[in-house]
Design a protein around this motif. Structure first.
Motif, PDB file in Angstrom:
ATOM      1  N   MET A   1       5.440 -10.215  -9.658  1.00  0.00           N
ATOM      2  CA  MET A   1       5.086  -9.185  -8.701  1.00  0.00           C
ATOM      3  C   MET A   1       4.054  -9.703  -7.695  1.00  0.00           C
ATOM      4  O   MET A   1       4.139  -9.387  -6.513  1.00  0.00           O
ATOM      5  CB  MET A   1       4.544  -7.971  -9.473  1.00  0.00           C
ATOM      6  CG  MET A   1       4.268  -6.798  -8.605  1.00  0.00           C
ATOM      7  SD  MET A   1       5.804  -6.080  -8.045  1.00  0.00           S
ATOM      8  CE  MET A   1       5.256  -4.520  -7.533  1.00  0.00           C
ATOM      9  N   ALA A   2       3.088 -10.500  -8.172  1.00  0.00           N
ATOM     10  CA  ALA A   2       2.050 -11.032  -7.281  1.00  0.00           C
ATOM     11  C   ALA A   2       2.644 -11.929  -6.203  1.00  0.00           C
ATOM     12  O   ALA A   2       2.078 -12.045  -5.114  1.00  0.00           O
ATOM     13  CB  ALA A   2       1.000 -11.793  -8.084  1.00  0.00           C
ATOM     14  N   SER A   3       3.792 -12.539  -6.483  1.00  0.00           N
ATOM     15  CA  SER A   3       4.407 -13.426  -5.492  1.00  0.00           C
ATOM     16  C   SER A   3       4.959 -12.644  -4.297  1.00  0.00           C
ATOM     17  O   SER A   3       5.219 -13.218  -3.248  1.00  0.00           O
ATOM     18  CB  SER A   3       5.514 -14.259  -6.134  1.00  0.00           C
ATOM     19  OG  SER A   3       6.556 -13.412  -6.564  1.00  0.00           O
ATOM     20  N   LEU A   4       5.125 -11.333  -4.438  1.00  0.00           N
ATOM     21  CA  LEU A   4       5.607 -10.503  -3.342  1.00  0.00           C
ATOM     22  C   LEU A   4       4.496 -10.103  -2.372  1.00  0.00           C
ATOM     23  O   LEU A   4       4.773  -9.675  -1.258  1.00  0.00           O
ATOM     24  CB  LEU A   4       6.275  -9.241  -3.884  1.00  0.00           C
ATOM     25  CG  LEU A   4       7.512  -9.461  -4.746  1.00  0.00           C
ATOM     26  CD1 LEU A   4       8.008  -8.133  -5.293  1.00  0.00           C
ATOM     27  CD2 LEU A   4       8.601 -10.164  -3.963  1.00  0.00           C
ATOM     28  N   LEU A   5       3.256 -10.235  -2.815  1.00  0.00           N
ATOM     29  CA  LEU A   5       2.111  -9.870  -1.980  1.00  0.00           C
ATOM     30  C   LEU A   5       1.826 -10.973  -0.967  1.00  0.00           C
ATOM     31  O   LEU A   5       2.157 -12.134  -1.192  1.00  0.00           O
ATOM     32  CB  LEU A   5       0.878  -9.636  -2.850  1.00  0.00           C
ATOM     33  CG  LEU A   5       0.990  -8.480  -3.841  1.00  0.00           C
ATOM     34  CD1 LEU A   5      -0.246  -8.439  -4.729  1.00  0.00           C
ATOM     35  CD2 LEU A   5       1.192  -7.161  -3.132  1.00  0.00           C
TER      36      LEU A   5
ATOM     37  N   ALA B   1       1.272  -8.811   8.055  1.00  0.00           N
ATOM     38  CA  ALA B   1       0.689  -9.032   6.726  1.00  0.00           C
ATOM     39  C   ALA B   1       1.093 -10.389   6.163  1.00  0.00           C
ATOM     40  O   ALA B   1       0.301 -11.056   5.500  1.00  0.00           O
ATOM     41  CB  ALA B   1       1.121  -7.917   5.766  1.00  0.00           C
ATOM     42  N   TYR B   2       2.323 -10.805   6.448  1.00  0.00           N
ATOM     43  CA  TYR B   2       2.828 -12.067   5.911  1.00  0.00           C
ATOM     44  C   TYR B   2       2.704 -13.234   6.885  1.00  0.00           C
ATOM     45  O   TYR B   2       2.954 -14.377   6.503  1.00  0.00           O
ATOM     46  CB  TYR B   2       4.286 -11.899   5.471  1.00  0.00           C
ATOM     47  CG  TYR B   2       4.414 -11.032   4.249  1.00  0.00           C
ATOM     48  CD1 TYR B   2       4.222 -11.559   2.980  1.00  0.00           C
ATOM     49  CD2 TYR B   2       4.676  -9.669   4.362  1.00  0.00           C
ATOM     50  CE1 TYR B   2       4.312 -10.763   1.849  1.00  0.00           C
ATOM     51  CE2 TYR B   2       4.767  -8.860   3.233  1.00  0.00           C
ATOM     52  CZ  TYR B   2       4.585  -9.418   1.992  1.00  0.00           C
ATOM     53  OH  TYR B   2       4.663  -8.634   0.870  1.00  0.00           O
ATOM     54  N   ASN B   3       2.333 -12.959   8.120  1.00  0.00           N
ATOM     55  CA  ASN B   3       2.195 -14.002   9.147  1.00  0.00           C
ATOM     56  C   ASN B   3       0.857 -13.857   9.872  1.00  0.00           C
ATOM     57  O   ASN B   3       0.785 -13.987  11.086  1.00  0.00           O
ATOM     58  CB  ASN B   3       3.356 -13.894  10.148  1.00  0.00           C
ATOM     59  CG  ASN B   3       4.682 -14.141   9.489  1.00  0.00           C
ATOM     60  OD1 ASN B   3       5.071 -15.271   9.275  1.00  0.00           O
ATOM     61  ND2 ASN B   3       5.379 -13.064   9.151  1.00  0.00           N
TER      62      ASN B   3
END
Length: 133
Positions: free
Chosen positions: A1-5, A71-73
């Protein structure tokens, strides 16, 4: 789950993810009912139709997509700037509907968007140098 953050350090990417998730929920709600849209635009005489609620939901969904992408970039300066612009547009919209056009009244429905857009803008401007090199 942490890998999705978001994997970047600091709390801002997680904040952007959280606000995006809430915005997606708000968009779905705006498509299903006018209830929450009416809470933002409380002034008597303000017409909230199913169409205007869905339009607001579409605008919110677009903003959510921008924030999610940011958030991801977060270290990409162009993405960071577009996220700032999206929060700026939201801030201008809510403030102008409240203070200029008089279609929104201060209350629970307006306080959330105003506080989130204001706080996020301040946070993003203050952290530019940390996230964007």
């Amino acid at each position: 789950m942490a890998s999705l953050l978001p994997q970047h350090e600091g709390w801002l990417p997680s904040w952007l993810l959280l606000v995006s998730a809430i915005s997606i929920g708000n968009s779905i709600q705006a498509y299903l009912t006018t209830k929450n849209t009416r809470e933002v635009y409380l002034r008597s005489g303000t017409q909230i139709t199913a169409f205007s609620s869905r339009l607001f939901g579409t605008w919110t969904l677009l903003s959510a997509a921008i924030r999610l992408y940011a958030a991801y970039n977060i270290s990409n300066p162009q993405v960071y700037e577009i996220a700032i612009i999206a929060y700026g547009v939201a801030w201008i919209h809510f403030m102008s509907e409240w203070l200029i056009f008089g279609t929104a009244a201060w209350g629970r429905g307006l306080a959330g968007p105003v506080l989130i857009s204001t706080g996020s803008l301040v946070w993003m401007f203050s952290q530019w140098g940390f996230y964007v090199q």
